[in-house]
Design a protein around this motif. Sequence first.
Motif, PDB file in Angstrom:
ATOM      1  N   SER A  24       0.833  -1.207   0.000  1.00 24.77           N
ATOM      2  CA  SER A  24       0.000   0.000   0.000  1.00 24.77           C
ATOM      3  C   SER A  24       0.862   1.249   0.000  1.00 24.77           C
ATOM      4  N   VAL A  25       1.948   1.226   0.776  1.00 28.81           N
ATOM      5  CA  VAL A  25       2.852   2.371   0.817  1.00 28.81           C
ATOM      6  C   VAL A  25       3.496   2.600  -0.540  1.00 28.81           C
ATOM      7  N   ALA A  26       3.943   1.504  -1.190  1.00 29.63           N
ATOM      8  CA  ALA A  26       4.560   1.631  -2.516  1.00 29.63           C
ATOM      9  C   ALA A  26       3.585   2.239  -3.515  1.00 29.63           C
ATOM     10  N   SER A  27       2.330   1.797  -3.471  1.00 30.31           N
ATOM     11  CA  SER A  27       1.324   2.347  -4.382  1.00 30.31           C
ATOM     12  C   SER A  27       1.061   3.823  -4.106  1.00 30.31           C
ATOM     13  N   SER A  28       1.043   4.194  -2.837  1.00 31.20           N
ATOM     14  CA  SER A  28       0.763   5.590  -2.487  1.00 31.20           C
ATOM     15  C   SER A  28       1.894   6.508  -2.906  1.00 31.20           C
ATOM     16  N   THR A  29       3.148   6.028  -2.856  1.00 32.51           N
ATOM     17  CA  THR A  29       4.264   6.870  -3.294  1.00 32.51           C
ATOM     18  C   THR A  29       4.170   7.169  -4.785  1.00 32.51           C
ATOM     19  N   ILE A  30       3.798   6.172  -5.569  1.00 30.90           N
ATOM     20  CA  ILE A  30       3.665   6.375  -7.008  1.00 30.90           C
ATOM     21  C   ILE A  30       2.513   7.319  -7.304  1.00 30.90           C
ATOM     22  N   ASN A  90      10.092   4.590  -1.850  1.00 28.03           N
ATOM     23  CA  ASN A  90       9.739   3.438  -2.671  1.00 28.03           C
ATOM     24  C   ASN A  90      10.875   2.424  -2.720  1.00 28.03           C
ATOM     25  N   ILE A  91      12.107   2.892  -2.810  1.00 24.51           N
ATOM     26  CA  ILE A  91      13.263   1.989  -2.823  1.00 24.51           C
ATOM     27  C   ILE A  91      13.344   1.221  -1.513  1.00 24.51           C
ATOM     28  N   THR A  92      13.159   1.932  -0.392  1.00 27.81           N
ATOM     29  CA  THR A  92      13.223   1.287   0.917  1.00 27.81           C
ATOM     30  C   THR A  92      12.122   0.256   1.087  1.00 27.81           C
ATOM     31  N   VAL A  93      10.917   0.608   0.666  1.00 26.77           N
ATOM     32  CA  VAL A  93       9.780  -0.306   0.789  1.00 26.77           C
ATOM     33  C   VAL A  93       9.987  -1.555  -0.061  1.00 26.77           C
ATOM     34  N   ARG A  94      10.463  -1.384  -1.278  1.00 24.85           N
ATOM     35  CA  ARG A  94      10.655  -2.537  -2.150  1.00 24.85           C
ATOM     36  C   ARG A  94      11.736  -3.469  -1.624  1.00 24.85           C
ATOM     37  N   ARG A  95      12.755  -2.917  -0.996  1.00 29.02           N
ATOM     38  CA  ARG A  95      13.794  -3.766  -0.416  1.00 29.02           C
ATOM     39  C   ARG A  95      13.233  -4.583   0.743  1.00 29.02           C
ATOM     40  N   ARG A  96      12.402  -3.961   1.566  1.00 30.64           N
ATOM     41  CA  ARG A  96      11.788  -4.696   2.683  1.00 30.64           C
ATOM     42  C   ARG A  96      10.806  -5.744   2.179  1.00 30.64           C
ATOM     43  N   MET A  97      10.090  -5.434   1.114  1.00 34.29           N
ATOM     44  CA  MET A  97       9.175  -6.424   0.529  1.00 34.29           C
ATOM     45  C   MET A  97       9.955  -7.620  -0.002  1.00 34.29           C
ATOM     46  N   GLU A  98      11.102  -7.386  -0.579  1.00 29.67           N
ATOM     47  CA  GLU A  98      11.918  -8.472  -1.107  1.00 29.67           C
ATOM     48  C   GLU A  98      12.386  -9.398   0.019  1.00 29.67           C
ATOM     49  N   ARG A  99      12.714  -8.845   1.166  1.00 24.53           N
ATOM     50  CA  ARG A  99      13.117  -9.677   2.305  1.00 24.53           C
ATOM     51  C   ARG A  99      11.963 -10.562   2.781  1.00 24.53           C
ATOM     52  N   ILE A 100      10.769 -10.000   2.791  1.00 30.65           N
ATOM     53  CA  ILE A 100       9.607 -10.796   3.196  1.00 30.65           C
ATOM     54  C   ILE A 100       9.344 -11.910   2.184  1.00 30.65           C
TER      55      ILE A 100
END
Length: 203
Positions: A24-30, A90-100
């Motif tokens: 949701s955060v990634a979508s909101s940043t875009i 967005n970069i930070t969020v995507r990195r955390r999503m990749e770890r999950i």
Amino acid sequence: MADADSNAAAFNSAVGTELFVLQSVASSTISEAGTRSTIYLSTLSGGLVAIGFAGGSPALLASLAFTVFPTIFMLGWFTVVRLVDTSVENITVRRRMERIREHFVSLHPSGPDLISLDSPRTGELGVRYSRSSFLFTMASMIGAVNAVLGGAIIALVLIFGWDVEPVLAQISGVTVGLLLLTATLTYERRRIRAASSSRRVHI
């Protein structure tokens, strides 16, 4: 054993919820980046239309140019800073999503077949970022337009305020515009590079 299974299930549920929140955060940043870019470009377009209607009166043209353009220029700087913030987020969020996702892959033998991870060869989700990728972001786009606006303001000030020859004023405006664009890209590059310190992301 039951307690361990219960804790594992609760943990996986919490991780799944965290993944949903990050999405949701990634979508909101875009969405925010697109909205802010639209606001800036719409404001600039309206300002240019107003300047065009005042073209028949040099005094009115100068008054509008020295009030409307500086205001839009400052709006452009604010927009660029926020667009860089959304890129970093967005970069930070995507990195955390990749770890999950890596965690989910490890839960079952079929995980690698069902949950695809970023490939070292093709990059993130099929997009391979390079050191020059930041040049194609929304922040760079708005920064380029705003640099042109800043150069135009300088040229107008020299022409209307100091009676400088148009050619010299234009050269000065181009020089200032290039300096502004360099400053904008340097700022964006440093921010994104700091956020992309992980070995998985190279921008």
